[in-house]
Scaffold this motif. Structure first.
Motif, PDB file in Angstrom:
ATOM      1  N   PRO A   1      36.524  40.888  -4.432  1.00 21.20           N
ATOM      2  CA  PRO A   1      36.891  41.168  -2.647  1.00 21.20           C
ATOM      3  C   PRO A   1      35.903  41.797  -1.822  1.00 21.20           C
ATOM      4  O   PRO A   1      35.179  43.040  -2.435  1.00 21.20           O
ATOM      5  CB  PRO A   1      38.024  41.947  -3.126  1.00 21.20           C
ATOM      6  N   ARG A   2      36.496  41.496  -0.868  1.00 13.79           N
ATOM      7  CA  ARG A   2      35.272  42.099   0.020  1.00 13.79           C
ATOM      8  C   ARG A   2      36.082  44.335   0.001  1.00 13.79           C
ATOM      9  O   ARG A   2      37.225  43.905  -0.015  1.00 13.79           O
ATOM     10  CB  ARG A   2      35.370  42.146   1.771  1.00 13.79           C
ATOM     11  N   LEU A   3      34.857  45.056   0.667  1.00 14.14           N
ATOM     12  CA  LEU A   3      35.108  46.264   0.415  1.00 14.14           C
ATOM     13  C   LEU A   3      35.641  46.567   2.039  1.00 14.14           C
ATOM     14  O   LEU A   3      34.971  45.850   2.386  1.00 14.14           O
ATOM     15  CB  LEU A   3      34.608  47.119  -0.594  1.00 14.14           C
TER      16      LEU A   3
ATOM     17  N   THR B   1      36.111  53.636  -0.499  1.00 11.31           N
ATOM     18  CA  THR B   1      35.622  52.502  -0.518  1.00 11.31           C
ATOM     19  C   THR B   1      36.327  51.761  -0.404  1.00 11.31           C
ATOM     20  O   THR B   1      36.599  52.004  -2.307  1.00 11.31           O
ATOM     21  CB  THR B   1      34.010  52.100  -0.561  1.00 11.31           C
ATOM     22  N   TYR B   2      37.164  50.872  -0.251  1.00  7.97           N
ATOM     23  CA  TYR B   2      37.984  50.394  -1.200  1.00  7.97           C
ATOM     24  C   TYR B   2      38.499  48.525  -0.460  1.00  7.97           C
ATOM     25  O   TYR B   2      37.959  49.040   0.046  1.00  7.97           O
ATOM     26  CB  TYR B   2      39.664  50.627  -0.942  1.00  7.97           C
TER      27      TYR B   2
ATOM     28  N   THR C   1      40.413  55.026   9.889  1.00  9.74           N
ATOM     29  CA  THR C   1      40.117  53.213  10.419  1.00  9.74           C
ATOM     30  C   THR C   1      39.680  52.687   9.591  1.00  9.74           C
ATOM     31  O   THR C   1      39.141  53.677   8.435  1.00  9.74           O
ATOM     32  CB  THR C   1      39.217  53.393  11.737  1.00  9.74           C
ATOM     33  N   ALA C   2      40.384  51.397   8.741  1.00  9.20           N
ATOM     34  CA  ALA C   2      39.134  50.755   7.940  1.00  9.20           C
ATOM     35  C   ALA C   2      38.436  49.849   8.112  1.00  9.20           C
ATOM     36  O   ALA C   2      38.858  48.633   9.232  1.00  9.20           O
ATOM     37  CB  ALA C   2      40.257  50.055   7.093  1.00  9.20           C
ATOM     38  N   GLU C   3      36.885  49.481   7.505  1.00 10.73           N
ATOM     39  CA  GLU C   3      36.394  48.662   8.877  1.00 10.73           C
ATOM     40  C   GLU C   3      34.889  48.283   7.414  1.00 10.73           C
ATOM     41  O   GLU C   3      34.970  49.231   6.382  1.00 10.73           O
ATOM     42  CB  GLU C   3      35.121  49.842   9.825  1.00 10.73           C
ATOM     43  N   GLU C   4      35.164  47.106   7.569  1.00 13.70           N
ATOM     44  CA  GLU C   4      34.044  46.328   6.689  1.00 13.70           C
ATOM     45  C   GLU C   4      33.109  47.708   6.311  1.00 13.70           C
ATOM     46  O   GLU C   4      32.391  47.361   6.518  1.00 13.70           O
ATOM     47  CB  GLU C   4      33.944  44.617   6.771  1.00 13.70           C
ATOM     48  N   ALA C   5      32.945  47.095   4.933  1.00 12.92           N
ATOM     49  CA  ALA C   5      31.653  47.828   4.280  1.00 12.92           C
ATOM     50  C   ALA C   5      30.438  47.156   4.069  1.00 12.92           C
ATOM     51  O   ALA C   5      29.881  46.080   4.648  1.00 12.92           O
ATOM     52  CB  ALA C   5      31.967  48.502   3.191  1.00 12.92           C
TER      53      ALA C   5
END
Length: 104
Positions: A23-25, A73-74, A100-104
């Protein structure tokens, strides 16, 4: 009903397994503001992200000095849940702390 030999998989199973991906983190980032206390930010990091007090203090100082700090990072669902927990805890304590949650 079709039987398969030991060690053999039906045709579609092998193809599906090849397409599976990690899955994308997403990075969870705390944002600095002029009102939330440093002590509260440390409490949030310890409570929501299960960091030690010393690590939480280091992250809080990043938030304070750099304007933002990465807390973890999740996978997407977990990152969004953590952001929601930060906002709920801030709201309960009447602080404007944002995450915020931003794509790693």
């Amino acid at each position: 009903m079709r039987q398969t030999l030991p060690g053999h998989q039906p045709e579609g199973v092998a193809a599906a397994q090849e397409r599976l991906q990690q899955p994308r983190l997403y990075r969870v980032v705390l944002l600095n503001d002029d009102y939330t206390t440093m002590d509260f930010v440390v409490r949030v990091i310890v409570a929501v992200f299960h960091r030690s007090a010393s690590e939480a203090t280091r992250i809080m100082l990043d938030v304070h000095r750099k304007g933002m700090g990465v807390v973890g990072t999740y996978p997407r669902d977990i990152a969004v849940t953590k952001v929601t927990q930060v906002h709920a805890m801030a709201r309960e304590n009447e602080f404007p702390l944002r995450a915020t949650a931003e794509e790693a």
